[in-house]
Motif scaffolding. Structure first.
Motif, short mmCIF file in Angstrom:
data_model
loop_
_atom_site.label_atom_id
_atom_site.label_comp_id
_atom_site.label_asym_id
_atom_site.label_seq_id
_atom_site.Cartn_x
_atom_site.Cartn_y
_atom_site.Cartn_z
N MET A 89 45.42 43.23 46.66
CA MET A 89 44.71 42.79 46.39
C MET A 89 44.69 42.09 44.93
O MET A 89 44.85 42.73 43.92
N LYS A 90 44.27 40.59 44.51
CA LYS A 90 44.37 40.38 42.83
C LYS A 90 42.67 39.68 42.95
O LYS A 90 42.16 39.33 43.80
N PHE A 91 42.35 40.51 41.45
CA PHE A 91 41.17 40.10 41.21
C PHE A 91 41.11 39.14 39.45
O PHE A 91 41.73 39.57 38.93
N GLY A 92 40.62 38.39 39.47
CA GLY A 92 41.25 37.01 38.75
C GLY A 92 39.66 37.38 37.31
O GLY A 92 38.83 38.41 38.56
N GLY A 93 39.66 36.66 36.42
CA GLY A 93 39.12 36.94 35.15
C GLY A 93 37.52 37.11 35.04
O GLY A 93 37.03 37.92 34.81
N THR A 94 36.95 36.24 35.83
CA THR A 94 35.73 36.33 36.15
C THR A 94 34.83 37.62 36.98
O THR A 94 34.28 38.29 36.63
N SER A 95 35.92 37.58 37.76
CA SER A 95 36.14 39.24 38.54
C SER A 95 36.03 40.73 38.34
O SER A 95 35.77 41.73 38.73
N ASN A 134 44.37 50.61 54.73
CA ASN A 134 45.07 50.22 53.99
C ASN A 134 46.66 50.46 52.45
O ASN A 134 45.59 52.10 52.05
N GLU A 135 47.36 50.77 52.79
CA GLU A 135 47.90 51.48 50.98
C GLU A 135 48.16 50.07 50.30
O GLU A 135 48.27 49.04 50.17
N VAL A 136 46.97 50.10 49.15
CA VAL A 136 46.62 48.57 48.59
C VAL A 136 47.39 48.76 46.87
O VAL A 136 47.13 50.59 46.15
N ALA A 137 47.83 47.84 46.44
CA ALA A 137 48.22 47.48 45.13
C ALA A 137 47.48 46.22 44.91
O ALA A 137 47.21 45.72 45.81
N VAL A 138 47.12 46.67 43.25
CA VAL A 138 46.26 45.79 42.65
C VAL A 138 46.61 44.39 41.98
O VAL A 138 46.84 45.80 41.12
N VAL A 139 46.15 43.62 41.92
CA VAL A 139 46.93 43.25 40.86
C VAL A 139 45.17 42.18 39.99
O VAL A 139 45.16 41.93 40.87
N VAL A 140 45.77 42.76 38.62
CA VAL A 140 44.40 41.87 38.17
C VAL A 140 44.15 41.34 36.54
O VAL A 140 45.72 41.34 35.68
#
Ligand code: ADP
Ligand code: ASP
Ligand code: MG
Length: 406
Positions: free
Chosen positions: A6-12, A34-40
């Motif tokens: 899951m990737k979250f951009g600047g505004t998020s 889910n096994e989750v990797a989050v990219v911020v």
């Protein structure tokens, strides 16, 4: 268990409240098994601020130090999101690019990911810990911090999804999908349920910054399922898919523009073999990418005027290189203009339909918009115009190609 990126951009992740909202979304996916990797990304505005600091020191700063500065924005968000997850009772830890490691080449400021060693991270994820990974950054060949170019967190996310064999890469942003044009400019733009990798690649590289170009390239090469969706409203977004998955093909799927352009003209360059190499060689060595090129032969047959476009970020560097190489290239005068924009229409349907370029030129002519340069490929037509006409051009083309929402 299925892995999910899951990737979250600047505004998020732009405020503490939003970071808490992201933590709740991640928790839901963890609870769904889910096994989750989050990219911020960095919090919105942070990267711009850091880039501005560098330019205030000097526009010709050392790119390795630029990376050391601008990579910090993402570090802050990884720590904050990990803490927010802890507060939700979810196990999580932050990973900087060098810790994973995400290995890149040495092209500082616009580095490419060469490899990702997911061994440690995957083991941690398998033990039930969410990996919160700093987007946009990696580590270069000399163990120096590197960054992937503006918007690069998308690429971090897709690369990680490929390396982890994730079932999907969800790119959460401030719009609910990919539209037929930037919804901020064209209110009549329509959301697409699906778009082909190829079209998305063209749209991205021609200015639709909703996904970074390299992220689409990587998704296409590794067949990563990518979805673009909103972090603020709960509904399906746009899936980026293979062409076969799209039943109803439009001739034109989208209109886009890029303000990241600058035009340089060299007047009265000697018209002899090797001159293009003399000009574009040193630019390439300085890391300046050249896009559109137009050459005109002067009346005397011995000279030529050469116009080309480059990214605006490379403008000062390009002028500096060309001024230094003036004698060896042998031109009389250099003109330069940052007040230009590239407007493009994109669609796989162009392969089987003619007349797209004609309709585009006619539409612009009717609005009295002068075309300064043109390039085409199999699935796009691009024109360079004065920046003042951007919105008029994009909106007119959007209607002319029947894209307006009913
Ligand atoms: P993030 O910070 O989440 O990475 P970006 O600002 O990089 O978000 O990208 C999202 C923005 O892309 C939107 O706010 C929108 O204005 C812009 N955009 C440009 N073209 C399009 C398009 N065709 N469809 C959707 N968004 C677009
Ligand atoms: N923070 C970086 C930028 O603003 C990377 C990203 O947001 O994708 O360009
Ligand atoms: Mg972005």
């Amino acid at each position: 268990m299925a892995r999910l990126v899951m990737k979250f951009g600047g505004t998020s992740v732009g405020t503490i409240e939003r970071i808490k909202n992201v933590a709740r979304k991640v928790k839901r996916e963890v609870e769904a098994g889910n096994e989750v990797a989050v990219v911020v990304s960095a919090m919105s505005g942070e990267t711009n601020k850091l880039v501005d600091f560098c330019n205030q020191i000097s526009p010709l700063h050392d790119q390795r130090e630029y990376d050391a500065v601008v990579a910090t924005g993402e570090q802050v968000t990884t720590g904050l999101l990990a803490m927010a997850l802890h507060a939700e009772g979810v196990k999580a830890r932050s990973w900087q690019g060098w810790q994973v490691p995400i290995n890149t080449d040495g092209a500082h400021g616009k580095a490419r990911i060469m490899s990702i060693d997911t061994t440690a991270m995957a083991a941690d994820m398998a033990a039930g810990t969410v990996a919160v990974v700093a987007g946009f950054q990696g580590v270069g060949p000399n163990r120096r911090l590197s960054t992937l170019g503006r918007g690069g967190s998308d690429t971090s996310a897709v690369a990680l999804a490929a390396a982890l064999g994730a079932r999907q890469c969800d790119i959460y942003t401030d719009v609910d999908g990919v539209y037929t044009a930037d919804p901020r400019i064209v209110t009549a733009a329509r959301k697409l349920d699906k778009i082909t990798y190829e079209e998305m690649l063209e749209l991205a590289s021609l200015g639709a910054k909703v996904l970074q170009t390299r992220s689409v390239e990587m998704a296409m090469n590794h067949r990563v399922r990518v979805q673009v969706l909103s972090s603020l409203v709960d509904k399906p977004g746009t899936m980026v898919v293979d062409e076969e998955e799209i039943v109803e093909k439009q001739i034109v799927s989208g209109v886009t523009y890029s303000s990241d352009e600058a035009k340089i003209t060299l007047l009265r360059v000697a018209d002899r073999p090797g001159v293009a190499a003399a000009i574009f060689g040193p630019l390439a060595e300085a890391g300046v990418n050249v896009d559109m090129i137009i050459q005109n032969i002067a009346e005397d047959g011995r000279h030529t005027d050469l116009t080309f476009t480059i990214g605006r970020a490379d403008y000062e560097r390009a002028l500096d290189v060309l001024t230094r190489e003036k004698a060896s290239i042998g031109f009389e005068k250099m003109l330069h203009d940052k007040n230009v924009v590239k407007v493009s229409v994109v669609g796989v349907g162009m392969r089987s339909h003619t007349g797209v370029a004609r309709r585009m030129f006619q539409t612009l002519a009717e609005k009295n918009i002068n075309i300064q340069a043109i390039t085409t490929s199999e699935i796009k037509v691009s024109v360079l115009i004065g920046a003042d006409y951007t919105e008029l051009a994009v909106r007119s083309l959007h209607s002319a190609f029947d894209l307006d929402a009913a």
